[in-house]
Design an enzyme around this catalytic site. Sequence first.
Site, PDB file in Angstrom:
ATOM      1  CG  ASP A   1      -4.681   9.115   4.790  1.00 30.14           C
ATOM      2  OD1 ASP A   1      -5.048   8.435   3.811  1.00 30.14           O
ATOM      3  OD2 ASP A   1      -4.677  10.368   4.787  1.00 30.14           O
TER       4      ASP A   1
ATOM      5  CG  ASP B   1      -1.224   8.330   2.644  1.00 32.08           C
ATOM      6  OD1 ASP B   1      -0.808   9.047   1.715  1.00 32.08           O
ATOM      7  OD2 ASP B   1      -2.266   7.661   2.571  1.00 32.08           O
TER       8      ASP B   1
ATOM      9  CE  LYS C   1      -1.008   8.600  -1.001  1.00 34.52           C
ATOM     10  NZ  LYS C   1      -2.100   9.572  -0.673  1.00 34.52           N
TER      11      LYS C   1
ATOM     12  CD  GLU D   1      -4.972  13.147   0.792  1.00 33.58           C
ATOM     13  OE1 GLU D   1      -5.089  11.957   1.108  1.00 33.58           O
ATOM     14  OE2 GLU D   1      -5.856  14.004   1.026  1.00 33.58           O
TER      15      GLU D   1
ATOM     16  CD  GLU E   1      -8.800   8.703  -4.005  1.00 38.10           C
ATOM     17  OE1 GLU E   1      -9.717   8.123  -3.388  1.00 38.10           O
ATOM     18  OE2 GLU E   1      -7.739   9.076  -3.470  1.00 38.10           O
TER      19      GLU E   1
END
EC number: 2.1.2.11
Length: 264
Positions: free
Chosen positions: A45, A84, A112, A114, A181
């Site tokens: 993204d 993403d 993926k 988050e 990250e």
Amino acid sequence: MSKITSSTLRTFKSEGKKFTALTAYDASFANAFDSEGVDVLLVGDSMGMVLQGHNDTLPVTVDDIAYHTRCVRRGVERALLIADMPFMSYATPEQTMTNATTLMQAGANMVKVEGGHWLLESVKMLTERGIPVCAHLGLTPQSVHVFGGFKIQGRDADNAQRILDEAKALEAAGAQLLVVECIPAPLAKAITEALTIPVIGIGAGADTDGQILVMHDVLGISSGYIPRFSKNYLKQTGEIRSAVRAYIDEVAQGVFPAEEHTFS
């Protein structure tokens, strides 16, 4: 040419072989990265910033990711392809299932997401239904407004412990990969050593199992802010494929990331 799978990456981890990942958004770049030996490609993204010109990743939609996943899929033969799940596309288990299915049908090998503890139910649900999951902790760009900007995470003891606990919980829920990250290198090392699944770092030091960068940063074509943890490989090589090869080699040799790309 053997296809890269999550099992391949687990083998790399057990053998201590560092692997590389890059973002990709179209067939031509994907084919170049794939043929040079990049192990993992992410339709990220991040396209919201590097392709669409936004200030963050929040405007990116599932349709955007699906379109670019189809494009990248046509250029890839070997690499593992991750898509993403964009902002608010996995806020509920029902949304998660529907949107993850769309991205897998577009050609992704894995999706993926988050977040930490709140995602455990969704990660378990996807895994049980045959959709592999890559988790993402630390600086999660979709939460940029909660963090008050793109800031390093996990510097204090409580937050570091929380991130480590979430990493373990996500693995237990079925996540097959983890991206960390912008966290301190010692924390990234502790997470990597604590998990059996491969850990991919970006701005997280040299001790993770793999490294990922945004292709625009590697090629020095990002506009505006250039992250400290990135490196312009095109500047030192002068040719795209050579730049990719240099990135792969430096990760394999432990040259990248160096101290200047790392947070303490």
